[in-house]
Motif scaffolding. Structure first.
Motif, PDB file in Angstrom:
ATOM      1  N   LEU A  41      -9.329   4.538   5.927  1.00 56.88           N
ATOM      2  CA  LEU A  41      -9.632   5.024   4.535  1.00 56.88           C
ATOM      3  C   LEU A  41      -8.847   4.441   3.498  1.00 56.88           C
ATOM      4  O   LEU A  41      -7.611   4.156   3.696  1.00 56.88           O
ATOM      5  CB  LEU A  41      -9.497   6.655   4.562  1.00 56.88           C
ATOM      6  N   ALA A  42      -9.099   4.148   2.342  1.00 61.34           N
ATOM      7  CA  ALA A  42      -8.564   3.694   1.342  1.00 61.34           C
ATOM      8  C   ALA A  42      -9.234   3.960   0.072  1.00 61.34           C
ATOM      9  O   ALA A  42     -10.462   4.161  -0.231  1.00 61.34           O
ATOM     10  CB  ALA A  42      -8.513   1.900   1.201  1.00 61.34           C
ATOM     11  N   VAL A  43      -8.368   4.759  -0.697  1.00 62.47           N
ATOM     12  CA  VAL A  43      -8.600   5.154  -2.260  1.00 62.47           C
ATOM     13  C   VAL A  43      -7.730   4.457  -3.164  1.00 62.47           C
ATOM     14  O   VAL A  43      -6.441   4.457  -3.015  1.00 62.47           O
ATOM     15  CB  VAL A  43      -8.444   6.540  -2.146  1.00 62.47           C
ATOM     16  N   THR A  44      -8.546   3.754  -4.306  1.00 65.00           N
ATOM     17  CA  THR A  44      -7.552   3.030  -5.410  1.00 65.00           C
ATOM     18  C   THR A  44      -7.952   3.898  -6.650  1.00 65.00           C
ATOM     19  O   THR A  44      -9.144   4.084  -6.828  1.00 65.00           O
ATOM     20  CB  THR A  44      -7.831   1.906  -5.390  1.00 65.00           C
ATOM     21  N   ILE A  45      -6.831   3.936  -7.458  1.00 61.00           N
ATOM     22  CA  ILE A  45      -7.273   4.362  -8.682  1.00 61.00           C
ATOM     23  C   ILE A  45      -6.653   2.939  -9.546  1.00 61.00           C
ATOM     24  O   ILE A  45      -5.289   2.646  -9.359  1.00 61.00           O
ATOM     25  CB  ILE A  45      -6.520   5.671  -9.175  1.00 61.00           C
ATOM     26  N   SER A  46      -7.162   2.669 -10.747  1.00 60.33           N
ATOM     27  CA  SER A  46      -6.502   1.339 -11.349  1.00 60.33           C
ATOM     28  C   SER A  46      -7.040   1.595 -12.972  1.00 60.33           C
ATOM     29  O   SER A  46      -7.770   2.320 -13.054  1.00 60.33           O
ATOM     30  CB  SER A  46      -7.032   0.138 -10.761  1.00 60.33           C
ATOM     31  N   TYR A  84       0.923  -1.225   0.125  1.00 63.21           N
ATOM     32  CA  TYR A  84      -0.087   0.017   0.127  1.00 63.21           C
ATOM     33  C   TYR A  84       0.937   1.301  -0.055  1.00 63.21           C
ATOM     34  O   TYR A  84       1.934   1.165   0.370  1.00 63.21           O
ATOM     35  CB  TYR A  84      -0.885   0.273   1.252  1.00 63.21           C
ATOM     36  N   LEU A  85       0.345   2.279  -0.314  1.00 60.11           N
ATOM     37  CA  LEU A  85       0.942   3.523  -0.277  1.00 60.11           C
ATOM     38  C   LEU A  85       0.172   4.466   1.014  1.00 60.11           C
ATOM     39  O   LEU A  85      -1.092   3.930   1.053  1.00 60.11           O
ATOM     40  CB  LEU A  85       0.838   4.491  -1.586  1.00 60.11           C
ATOM     41  N   VAL A  86       0.802   5.570   1.415  1.00 58.96           N
ATOM     42  CA  VAL A  86       0.160   6.132   2.691  1.00 58.96           C
ATOM     43  C   VAL A  86      -0.049   7.487   2.312  1.00 58.96           C
ATOM     44  O   VAL A  86       0.952   8.080   1.773  1.00 58.96           O
ATOM     45  CB  VAL A  86       1.131   5.910   3.737  1.00 58.96           C
ATOM     46  N   PHE A  87      -1.202   8.049   2.649  1.00 59.36           N
ATOM     47  CA  PHE A  87      -1.574   9.482   2.509  1.00 59.36           C
ATOM     48  C   PHE A  87      -0.433  10.571   3.217  1.00 59.36           C
ATOM     49  O   PHE A  87      -0.250   9.965   4.541  1.00 59.36           O
ATOM     50  CB  PHE A  87      -3.026   9.819   2.819  1.00 59.36           C
ATOM     51  N   ARG A  88       0.001  11.336   2.723  1.00 58.39           N
ATOM     52  CA  ARG A  88       0.979  12.052   3.322  1.00 58.39           C
ATOM     53  C   ARG A  88       0.630  13.509   4.087  1.00 58.39           C
ATOM     54  O   ARG A  88       0.929  13.530   5.260  1.00 58.39           O
ATOM     55  CB  ARG A  88       2.233  12.475   2.264  1.00 58.39           C
ATOM     56  N   PRO A 148       1.984   3.202 -15.573  1.00 55.66           N
ATOM     57  CA  PRO A 148       2.773   3.198 -14.189  1.00 55.66           C
ATOM     58  C   PRO A 148       2.157   3.745 -13.289  1.00 55.66           C
ATOM     59  O   PRO A 148       2.442   4.895 -12.738  1.00 55.66           O
ATOM     60  CB  PRO A 148       4.215   3.640 -14.948  1.00 55.66           C
ATOM     61  N   ILE A 149       0.631   3.700 -13.030  1.00 55.57           N
ATOM     62  CA  ILE A 149       0.065   4.402 -11.986  1.00 55.57           C
ATOM     63  C   ILE A 149       0.879   4.340 -10.687  1.00 55.57           C
ATOM     64  O   ILE A 149       1.064   5.597  -9.989  1.00 55.57           O
ATOM     65  CB  ILE A 149      -1.512   3.890 -11.864  1.00 55.57           C
ATOM     66  N   ALA A 186      -2.902   1.720  -7.639  1.00 51.14           N
ATOM     67  CA  ALA A 186      -2.240   2.007  -6.707  1.00 51.14           C
ATOM     68  C   ALA A 186      -3.356   2.417  -5.615  1.00 51.14           C
ATOM     69  O   ALA A 186      -4.331   2.947  -5.661  1.00 51.14           O
ATOM     70  CB  ALA A 186      -1.635   3.364  -6.984  1.00 51.14           C
ATOM     71  N   THR A 187      -3.186   2.044  -4.293  1.00 47.12           N
ATOM     72  CA  THR A 187      -3.955   1.882  -3.085  1.00 47.12           C
ATOM     73  C   THR A 187      -3.159   2.901  -2.172  1.00 47.12           C
ATOM     74  O   THR A 187      -2.448   2.655  -1.680  1.00 47.12           O
ATOM     75  CB  THR A 187      -4.669   0.704  -2.593  1.00 47.12           C
TER      76      THR A 187
END
Length: 861
Positions: A833-838, A8-12, A844-845, A701-702
Motif C-alpha cells: 500500500l502507498a498513499v501520497t499527499i503532495s 518513504y514514511l511508514v504507516f504506524r 512542509p508536508i 509525502a508517501t
C-alpha cells in the motif's frame, strides 16, 4: 521547488477487523424473451438441431461420441453448471468476456421496493460455457427450448434454462476451425513450409482439462495424431494450472491441406479431435524483431558506479546477451544450463543484450540511481531463420512445450539465486492474444508468483501492422497526424489485445510510452515521420485493451522510444495514401541500448523502441525499490516492521504509484471528444514517474505499508493530515495505490482469482475537497492493482492536531475460492500500500506528516 529526495514514511497504526462484503443488489436475468431475442434463439436452435441430426446420421449405429458444445451468453447465469450436468453434460470450461451496455435485447431486471421487476441499466458481462456432451443431451436442450417457446416449460424446474434462453447470443459446437483460427497456427505452418516445403511441422495442442480423466483424453488424442500420419513428441500435465498439452509433429502434406482447404479440416483426425481446445505453433513465443540491416551504430564506453557485493534481486528470461559488452561487463550473471552460448554467434545476441543494458543502465530514467547488484539473465531464446529473405528471429525452442520450458527456467533461477524477487519477461506469443480466458503461460506465472513470492514484469507486446488512417497523410499537419494515429489505435483495439503471458493477473503488464532520452538532437531519415509527436502519449506500437474481466491492461507505461513510420511516397493515391508502415531503423530517436558490434566490437550502441524495453525499465525500477527497501531497513528503525518477504509486492505497488495521465493527454482527449474508457485503454493508469516511486520531497509525502491480509478481513491505517494544508487553495493531489498477489483457481476460469482487494478512504470531497480524476473508480479495482488519483483546487478544511484520514484495505473472497484447494483459515494475501499527499506549493508536508508519525527526520547531507 524542492528537489532533495527523502525516504518513504511508514504507516504506524494498524487495526484488523472482519470485512463486510459489498452489496450486489437484487438483480437477475429476465425469464421472458423479447421479440427480437425469441427470433434470434429460434434461428440458433434450428441450426443446432440440423447439425445434431447430421452428426447422428454420420455416427455408427448405436454410437454417439461426445462433442464440445459452446453457449455464448450475454450475462453470467448463476449455478448454470448444475443445470447442464443434470441432463448429462460434462462441464469443461467457463470464461468471462468484456462488459457490455444493456440493450433492448439483453438486459437485467431489478426489483424496487413495493414494485414489480423492472429493467436495470447495470452492465452485462459476456460469458462462455463449454460442455462436453452427447447428442441425446443436446436434443434435451433443444426440446426445452421448444417447450419454453410454447409456454410449456415449468419455471420451478427450469429457471436457469429460461434465463439462458433470455441471454443466449449463440450456441454451437466447438470445431476444427475454432481450434486453429484463434492462435494463428496456420500462418505459423505456412511460414515454415515456405522455408522447408517437405519438413514436418510442429504444434502445441492444448487439451480440454478433464482432471483425473486426462489419461483417456491423451490416449484418444495420440491415436488421432497417429491416424493423421504424425506423432506425439511430449505430453505435459500440470493440475496446479489445469494444463494438459501435447507437442506434436504432423506431415507437411497434412499441414498444407489445413492451410489450403479449410473446408476439409475435419478430414484430419488430429485437427478434428474433440479433446483439443486449440492448437498453436511450436516455438511461437518470441522476442520482437529488432532491426533493419545496414544501420550506422555508435560506440560508447560509459561506465557505471561500482557494484555492491549483495545478491541479485532481478532476473530476465530472454535471449543470450553479449555479456562482455562495455555497458554490461561484470554487471550481469548468465545462467545457461542448456549451453546456448555455445550455439549462438555474438551477432545474433540482440534482444537479450538490449534488455540487459536497459535493466542495468536505465537509459536516462533516474540517472542518479544505479543498480547496486548484478542482474541475472537466463537465456530462453535462440535465433531462427523465419523467412526466405534470411530474416532471423529469436524464439523459444520448438522441441519443448513452452509452459514446461519457461517453468524450468524460472525454477533454475530461483534455485541458483534465492534472492531474486522480480523477473523481466519481454517475450510474447503473437499467436495467443488475450481471448477472454487466461492463457496457460500466464496461469503458470500467476501460480509461481503466489507460491514463490516473486513479481513478474511482462511486456504487453508490440503491434507491428500498418497504421490505417482515414485521411491522406500528405494533407495532415503534425497535430492532425497525431490525432488520426490515436484514432487508428482505438479503431483497431480488437486486434491489439495483449499477448500471452501479459494476460497474467498477478504480473505487472507494461506498455510503452512514446518517450525517450534522445531529445531533439536527431534528424529523421527521408520518408520517415513520427505519427505521435507528444512524449506524454502511448506509443503507436502498444497493445491495448482490457485484461481479465475488463481490468486495466497494460497497467502502466514506461518510456519505449518514439517510433518512426514510413510515409507513402508522393503521388500515391487511394488507401495507400492513408497508410503508415513501421520502420525498424535503429537510428535516433529511441532508447539507447547496447548491441552486438561489427567485427567483434564490444562497445557499440543503437536506439531501440517497444514494450520490451519499457518492461526492462519497469523491472529496473522494481529492483531499485527492492534495493532501497533493504537499505532503509538497515538504517531506519521504523522499516523493521515491514516484512522483507513482502517487498516484491510493495515494489509492484510502487511501480504504478507514480503513474499519471497528465493534462496534455486529458486535454487532447477532451478536445477529441473521447471518453475516459478510451483513455484507460490507451494509457492504462498512466506513464510512470520513477521519482515519485522511489522517494519523497519536502512538499510530497508517501506513506507505505505491506502485510498479509486474511480473506474477509480488513486492515485500517491512520494517515495524519498536515496542518500546513489547512485552508490552502494550492492545487493538491492525493494518490492511493494498492497491489496484491491473488491465489487463483484455474478450474473456475470465469472468476479465476480467488480474492479481490480494495483500498478505501481516498474519495471525492472529504477534508481535502478533492475531485475524482483519471481512471474511473470502478474500473481501477478490477485487476490486482488499484490506483486512485484525486486532485483538489478549492480551500481545504482546517486540520486540527491529531486529525487523520482512515485508509482501509479490504480483502473479500470470490466464487472461485470455494473450489480451490486452499485453507480459508490459513490463507494470507500479500499486499503493498502507498498513499501520497503532495502540493505544488512549497509547504512542509513531509515534515509535518513525519512528525505526526513519530519519525525522526533524516539527516541532510
Amino acid at each position: 521547488m524542492p528537489d532533495e529526495r527523502l525516504p518513504y514514511l511508514v504507516f504506524r497504526n494498524l487495526t484488523r477487523s472482519p470485512a463486510r462484503g459489498a452489496g450486489g443488489g437484487n438483480k437477475r436475468p429476465p425469464r421472458e424473451l423479447s421479440t427480437a431475442q425469441r427470433a434470434s434463439v429460434a434461428t440458433k436452435m434450428q441450426r443446432l438441431e440440423e447439425v445434431t441430426n447430421a452428426w447422428l446420421q454420420a455416427s455408427p449405429a448405436g454410437m454417439s461420441p461426445e462433442r464440445v458444445l459452446v453457449f455464448e451468453v450475454a450475462h453470467h447465469i448463476k449455478d448454470f453448471r448444475e443445470s447442464v450436468e443434470r441432463i448429462g453434460m460434462s462441464w469443461l470450461f467457463e470464461s468471462a468476456g468484456e462488459e457490455r451496455e444493456p440493450s433492448d435485447q439483453f438486459y437485467l431486471e431489478k426489483k424496487s421496493t413495493g414494485s414489480p421487476w423492472t429493467t436495470s441499466d447495470s452492465p452485462l458481462t459476456e460469458h462462455y460455457y463449454f460442455t462436453s456432451t452427447n447428442a441425446r443431451a443436446v436434443q434435451d436442450v433443444i426440446a426445452r427450448w421448444h417447450d419454453h417457446a410454447r409456454g410449456r416449460l415449468r419455471p420451478r424446474l427450469n429457471t436457469k434454462w429460461m434465463e439462458l434462453f433470455a441471454m443466449l447470443k449463440d450456441v454451437r459446437y466447438w470445431s476444427a476451425r475454432d481450434r486453429l483460427s484463434h492462435s494463428y497456427v496456420l500462418e505459423n505452418w505456412a511460414s515454415r513450409l515456405e522455408l522447408s516445403p517437405q519438413e514436418p511441422v510442429r504444434a502445441e495442442a492444448e487439451l480440454w482439462w478433464r482432471g483425473d480423466r486426462h489419461q483417456d483424453a491423451a490416449s484418444r488424442f495420440e491415436a488421432s495424431v497417429v491416424a493423421s500420419g504424425g506423432n506425439v513428441l511430449q505430453f505435459s500435465v500440470r493440475p496446479e494450472i489445469a494444463y494438459h498439452a501435447a507437442l506434436i509433429e504432423l506431415p507437411a502434406d497434412t499441414a498444407r491441406l489445413a492451410i489450403d482447404h479449410q473446408d476439409r479440416l475435419s478430414e484430419v483426425a488430429a485437427l478434428a479431435c474433440e479433446d483439443v481446445l486449440l492448437f498453436q505453433g511450436a516455438g511461437q513465443t518470441a522476442a520482437p524483431r529488432i532491426a533493419e540491416s545496414g544501420e550506422t551504430l555508435r560506440r560508447d564506453r560509459s561506465t557505471t558506479t561500482p557494484l555492491r557485493s549483495g545478491s541479485p534481486v532481478a532476473a530476465a528470461l530472454d535471449g543470450y546477451p553479449l555479456a562482455n559488452h562495455a555497458l554490461l561487463t561484470e554487471r550481469i550473471d548468465v545462467l545457461d544450463p542448456d549451453n546456448l552460448g555455445e550455439l549462438i554467434d555474438p551477432e545474433y545476441r540482440l534482444h537479450g543484450t538490449e534488455v540487459a543494458s536497459v535493466m542495468v543502465c536505465g537509459e536516462g530514467v533516474l540517472p542518479g540511481e544505479t543498480l547496486q547488484n548484478r542482474i541475472v539473465i537466463h537465456p530462453v531464446l535462440a535465433p531462427k531463420v523465419e523467412a526466405l529473405d534470411g530474416t532471423v528471429r529469436e524464439r523459444l525452442p520448438d522441441d519443448q512445450l513452452s509452459v514446461d520450458y519457461i517453468h524450468r527456467a524460472i525454477v533454475n533461477v530461483l534455485d541458483a539465486y534465492p534472492s531474486v524477487r522480480v523477473f523481466n519477461i519481454s517475450i510474447g506469443d503473437e499467436g495467443r492474444h488475450f481471448l477472454k480466458a487466461v492463457s496457460p503461460l500466464a496461469r503458470l506465472l500467476d501460480w509461481i508468483s503466489w507460491e514463490r513470492g516473486v513479481l513478474f514484469v511482462v511486456s504487453a507486446g508490440n503491434y507491428t501492422k500498418d497504421l490505417e488512417l482515414d485521411d491522406d497523410i500528405s494533407a495532415l499537419d503534425a497535430s492532425g497526424l497525431q490525432a488520426k494515429s490515436i484514432k487508428s489505435m482505438l479503431d483497431t483495439v480488437w486486434d491489439r489485445q495483449v499477448l500471452s503471458p501479459a494476460d497474467s493477473v498477478n504480473a505487472l503488464t507494461v506498455g510503452a510510452a512514446n518517450s525517450d532520452g534522445s531529445g531533439d538532437s536527431f534528424n529523421l531519415a527521408s520518408g520517415l515521420v513520427l505519427p505521435i509527436q507528444s512524449m506524454h502519449m502511448a506509443s503507436p506500437l502498444n497493445r491495448i485493451g482490457w485484461g481479465f474481466k475488463g481490468s486495466i491492461s497494460p497497467e502502466v507505461l514506461f518510456p519505449g522510444g518514439r517510433q518512426p513510420y514510413r510515409a507513402p511516397l508522393p503521388g500515391i493515391a487511394g488507401d495507400a495514401a492513408k497508410r503508415l508502415t513501421l520502420s525498424r531503423s535503429r537510428a535516433q530517436p529511441g532508447l539507447r541500448v547496447a548491441t552486438p558490434g561489427r567485427q567483434g566490437l564490444t562497445d557499440e550502441i543503437a536506439w531501440g523502441r517497444g514494450t520490451s524495453l519499457a518492461a526492462a525499465l519497469a523491472t529496473r525500477l522494481a529492483a531499485l525499490v527492492l534495493e532501497k527497501m533493504a537499505e532503509l531497513r538497515a538504517t531506519r528503525s521504523e522499516f523493521a516492521q515491514l516484512d522483507a518477504r513482502l517487498d516484491f509486492v510493495l515494489a509492484k505497488c510502487m511501480l504504478i504509484h507514480g503513474a499519471r495521465w497528465g493534462s496534455t493527454v486529458t486535454d487532447h482527449f477532451d478536445d477529441a471528444g473521447l471518453s475516459k474508457a478510451d483513455l484507460a485503454r490507451l494509457m492504462g493508469f498512466g506513464i510512470a514517474n520513477p521519482e515519485t516511486s522511489i522517494g519523497c520531497l519536502s512538499n510530497r509525502a508517501t506513506v507505505i505499508a505491506s502485510g498479509e491480509i486474511g480473506v474477509n478481513e480488513q486492515h485500517d491505517f491512520e494517515f495524519p493530515l498536515p496542518p500546513c494544508l489547512s485552508g490552502a487553495t494550492a492545487t493538491r493531489e492525493v494518490v492511493a495505490s494498492l497491489a496484491w498477489m491473488a491465489p487463483t483457481n484455474p478450474n473456475f476460469p470465469s472468476q479465476y482469482s480467488c480474492v479481490r482487494c480494495e483500498v478505501i478512504g481516498v474519495k471525492r470531497g472529504t477534508e481535502f475537497q478533492l475531485e475524482e480524476d483519471e481512471v474511473q473508480y470502478k474500473k481501477s479495482k478490477l485487476g490486482t492493482t488499484q490506483h486512485r488519483v484525486l486532485r483538489g483546487f478549492r480551500p481545504t478544511s482546517v486540520f486540527d492536531d491529531g486529525k487523520s484520514l482512515r485508509i482501509r484495505v479490504k480483502c473479500l473472497e470470490t466464487p472461485a475460492l470455494a473450489g480451490a484447494a486452499l485453507d480459508l483459515e490459513e490463507l494470507a494475501v500479500p499486499y503493498g500500500l502507498a498513499v501520497t499527499i503532495s502540493t505544488e506549493a512549497d509547504l512542509p508536508i513531509y515534515t509535518e506528516i513525519a512528525s505526526r508519525l513519530g519519525v525522526a527526520l533524516p539527516v541532510r547531507r
